[in-house]
Design an enzyme around this catalytic site. Structure first.
Site, short mmCIF file in Angstrom:
data_model
loop_
_atom_site.label_atom_id
_atom_site.label_comp_id
_atom_site.label_asym_id
_atom_site.label_seq_id
_atom_site.Cartn_x
_atom_site.Cartn_y
_atom_site.Cartn_z
N GLU A 93 -14.56 8.48 -3.63
CA GLU A 93 -14.65 8.71 -2.19
C GLU A 93 -15.27 10.07 -1.86
O GLU A 93 -14.68 10.91 -1.18
CB GLU A 93 -13.27 8.59 -1.54
CG GLU A 93 -12.68 7.21 -1.60
CD GLU A 93 -11.35 7.09 -0.87
OE1 GLU A 93 -10.99 5.96 -0.49
OE2 GLU A 93 -10.68 8.12 -0.67
N GLU A 116 -11.06 -0.74 -2.93
CA GLU A 116 -9.71 -0.44 -2.46
C GLU A 116 -9.46 -1.14 -1.13
O GLU A 116 -10.33 -1.15 -0.26
CB GLU A 116 -9.50 1.07 -2.25
CG GLU A 116 -9.45 1.93 -3.48
CD GLU A 116 -9.15 3.39 -3.13
OE1 GLU A 116 -8.55 3.64 -2.06
OE2 GLU A 116 -9.54 4.27 -3.91
N TRP A 145 -1.04 7.33 5.43
CA TRP A 145 -1.70 8.51 5.97
C TRP A 145 -1.89 8.48 7.49
O TRP A 145 -2.47 9.41 8.04
CB TRP A 145 -3.06 8.71 5.28
CG TRP A 145 -3.82 7.45 4.99
CD1 TRP A 145 -3.83 6.76 3.81
CD2 TRP A 145 -4.67 6.71 5.87
NE1 TRP A 145 -4.63 5.65 3.89
CE2 TRP A 145 -5.18 5.60 5.16
CE3 TRP A 145 -5.08 6.89 7.19
CZ2 TRP A 145 -6.04 4.67 5.72
CZ3 TRP A 145 -5.95 5.97 7.76
CH2 TRP A 145 -6.41 4.88 7.03
N GLU A 186 1.61 9.81 -2.03
CA GLU A 186 1.28 8.42 -1.71
C GLU A 186 2.39 7.44 -2.08
O GLU A 186 2.16 6.25 -2.24
CB GLU A 186 -0.03 8.02 -2.40
CG GLU A 186 -1.22 8.78 -1.81
CD GLU A 186 -2.54 8.45 -2.50
OE1 GLU A 186 -3.54 8.30 -1.79
OE2 GLU A 186 -2.57 8.37 -3.75
N HIS A 201 2.67 4.50 0.18
CA HIS A 201 1.51 3.61 0.28
C HIS A 201 1.81 2.33 -0.49
O HIS A 201 2.28 2.36 -1.62
CB HIS A 201 0.28 4.31 -0.29
CG HIS A 201 -1.02 3.65 0.06
ND1 HIS A 201 -1.38 2.40 -0.39
CD2 HIS A 201 -2.06 4.08 0.85
CE1 HIS A 201 -2.59 2.10 0.09
NE2 HIS A 201 -3.01 3.10 0.84
#
Length: 710
Positions: A159, A318, A326, A366, A369
């Site tokens: 990313e 992803e 987030w 995370e 997540h």
């Protein structure tokens, strides 16, 4: 020169399948968990994982010490279980030993403050020191794994620009000066491009070029400089990626490479159209938008990936099984949405579906997540849904979907990152208007009218489409203006909106009245803009159109139209405002074709109200919408039409088609609304979810879909 398209090949003696899996972080878990992971992966039919993305500190614990042992062991375990590896070169997050030794690799914000380590992407793209260490790691990884049969692709960094897109360090300033010298050749050409006679900003040497750093609250950066800084920032990251890519490719030329883009309706910060020629295959990270736009935005973003990929198969690297971590509020997914969401990307050309992440973390930023294996473990609805998706992807591969191409739509909606760069300046007619807002509204409005459009970058050959939408493309250079004219002259249908064709590639205004770049094409002349808002008491917040639609945020003051321009709607306002009776929607004949002009922001609802008349005047036939009553069932026939009419659609459905070279096709049908929708077909239903099948009749529940072979 663009790299040749190369797709990762299956492991030895394995058939071609949809790639299915996710980011795997075994170094976050005791090794006794690894065998359990592999058992569950096999149960879910996972056939690939991305490894090592954030593992630099575990691969290279110190500058002169390497530790490949743990990575060797897990790759071997995975490969022997039939699970391939998309191996990262692990450079996304430098370890603390490196930042402690070389704090000069840390990027700086526009005030010059250091962005300290403690998260990720805390490195500056223009740092020679960072590049040295990143390439050293890349070469070490490539040398160590060059003969490993289980590595099928390189995952280069991660990313790019998610956190370090804009760096204001001295390294960046030196690189920006060099970039400007390559682009313009002389400082006089830079002065001309940036209009530096304004505010006494003229330069006599490249050393006088400074970054658009903080200049005080409420002040305005030179727009030409800011535009080029954004272009440079995309290029700086691309150059870093290319260096990493080439270091890997030199040692492992047979392993295809990619890096994961971040394409969504509201998050395209890098010029991915430019980047797309530098990857062997395109991959994207996409996370859902909560609320009623969820399905449409997902389809929009996936269609844009199909455009960037030039209709080659691409990889969903992803997405999330459920909530992310987030957002201020991290909404869950509803039952059925895990598989439905994956299939939207497949419907738009993806031949791989992967998630962040495989196993939900128990510590770190995370940990909330979602993952393929949640905190609840394998005995959960989440994991059951993951297993069903894996099985259904295998069924699609067996049926022949793999390698098919998304059928070209009738309409292309252009998305232009350069216009987004230009529209982001802080001194524009209104800060409520950005290029990125408009394309998604058109995509959704066309869906409401029964048309699934293709999202297309301007560099693509959009001339092959029946109609092309130019949505708030503020920046149109001479070459693009000439292409639009030639397209219309040859019979094409062009739909141009407000805030288009105002400036050239240097952000210089086309003079003589807006939209100066294509004023002759659209057959109208605009002298000023009429922004709307509510930041002051008594300012206009909206404008009524004579067709019943309502404009907001931006309206053009069209002062004259060509004699052969047809006015379809005007503004209805108080006489003293100067807007009453001003043309709002027009259609102009140009050569063998026509160009419509939509002179205001209408939003999705206003477009749905206005486009039928606009399209009729253009000669573009919208489909007849199926009656949604009890006898209004849409019938999808094997010839791709319907049993009642070849021009019938149901705006409650999202429908796409993937076509094989031998003519076989697969229609993907998704329910867009939160009520059941009935569909009849004489095709074969390959897979479905939240769908009741009774003979040739399908009833799609909310979040339901079906894939029909034809």
């Amino acid at each position: 020169m663009a790299r040749s398209y190369r797709w990762p090949q299956p492991l030895k003696d394995q058939p071609q399948r949809f790639w299915f899996g996710g980011d795997y972080n075994p170094d976050q878990w005791p090794e006794e968990v690894w065998d359990e992971d592999i058992r569950l992966m096999q149960q879910a039919k996972v056939n690939v994982v991305s490894l090592g993305i954030f593992s630099w500190s575990n691969i290279q614990p110190s500058e002169f010490r390497w530790n490949f042992g743990w990575l060797d062991r897990i790759i071997d375990k995975l490969g022997r279980a039939g699970i391939a590896v998309d191996l990262a070169n692990a450079t996304a997050s430098p370890p603390l030993w490196l930042t402690n030794k070389h704090p000069e690799i840390l990027w700086r914000d526009e005030r010059g403050d250091i962005v300290w380590p403690g998260a990720r992407q805390h490195w500056r793209p223009t740092s020679p020191i960072m590049r040295h260490y990143a390439l050293e790691l890349s070469r070490a990884m490539a040398e160590h794994y060059k003969d490993n049969p289980y590595v099928v692709a390189w995952h280069v960094s991660n990313e790019y620009g998610c956190h370090n897109l804009y760096d204001y360090s001295d390294d960046a300033q030196e690189a920006f000066r060099a970039w400007c010298k390559r682009k313009y050749g002389t400082i006089e050409h830079v002065n001309d491009a940036w209009g530096t006679n304004f505010w006494s900003q003229r330069m006599t040497d490249f050393d006088q070029i400074i970054l658009p750093r903080f200049i005080g609250e409420g002040n305005f950066t030179n727009p030409g400089k800011l535009l080029d800084f954004k272009r440079f920032s995309s290029d700086a990251l691309k150059d870093f990626y290319i260096a990493e890519r080439d270091a890997l490719a030199q040692i492992t030329p047979d392993i295809p490479l990619t890096t994961n883009f971040m394409v969504s309706a509201f998050g395209v910060d890098i010029d991915y159209d430019d980047w797309s020629s530098e990857v062997d295959f395109l991959s994207n990270d996409h996370y859902f938008t909560p609320g009623d736009a969820m399905l449409d935005e997902m389809a929009y973003s996936a269609s844009l990936c199909d455009g960037f990929a030039r209709k080659h198969p691409w990889w969903l690297m992803e997405n999330s099984t459920a909530a992310v971590n987030w957002r201020p509020i991290n909404y869950r997914k509803q039952p059925g949405q895990l598989e439905r969401d994956a299939m939207v990307h497949v419907a738009m050309g993806a031949d791989a579906v992967c998630y962040f992440q495989w196993r939900q973390s128990k510590a770190g930023a995370e940990k909330y997540h979602s993952a393929m294996v949640s905190h609840a473990g394998e005995h959960s609805q989440n994991f059951k849904d993951v297993c069903k998706l894996g099985s259904d992807l295998q069924t699609l591969a067996d049926a022949g979907v793999l390698g098919t191409t998304l059928q070209r739509a009738r309409v292309a909606v252009l998305f232009d990152r350069q216009s987004q760069f230009a529209s982001e300046h802080t001194a524009t007619p209104t800060q409520q208007v950005r290029h990125a807002y408009e394309p998604v509204q058109w995509f959704r409005a066309l869906l409401d009218l029964g048309v699934t459009a293709d999202m297309v970058p301007p560099t693509l050959e959009w001339e092959e489409y029946e109609a092309v939408v130019v949505p708030s493309m503020m920046m149109i250079d001479q070459a693009m203006a000439d292409r639009l004219r030639a397209y219309a002259e040859a019979g094409g249908k062009v739909l141009v909106t407000y805030a288009s064709g105002i400036v050239d590639e240097h952000d210089h205004v086309w003079l003589g009245g807006y939209p100066g770049a294509i004023r002759d094409l659209v057959g109208v002349r605009i002298e000023e803009f009429a922004p709307m808002g509510n930041d002051f008491d008594g300012t206009p917040e909206s404008l009524q159109l004579s067709n019943g639609a309502v404009a907001h945020d931006w309206a053009d003051v069209i002062t004259s139209v060509e004699p052969d321009t047809q006015v379809l709607a005007t503004y209805v306002d108080k006489p003293w405002t100067g807007m009453d009776g001003v043309p709002a929607l027009t259609v102009h004949e140009f050569g063998q074709g026509k160009a419509a002009y939509i002179g205001c922001r209408l939003g999705r609802e206003g477009l749905v109200r206005s486009l039928p008349a606009v399209c009729e005047a253009l000669g573009f036939e919208l489909p007849e919408l199926a009656d949604t009553g009890s006898d209004g069932q849409l019938a999808i026939a094997t010839d791709g039409g319907t049993q009642r009419s070849s021009n019938v659609a149901d705006n409650r459905l999202l429908i796409t088609k993937r076509v094989a070279k031998d003519g076989k096709s697969f229609t993907f049908v998704f329910n867009r609304v939160f009520e059941p929708v009935s569909v009849a077909t004489d095709g074969h239903v390959v897979i479905s979810n939240n769908c009741e099948i009774q003979g040739s009749n399908l009833e799609l529940a909310p979040n339901g879909f079906a894939v029909i072979a034809q």
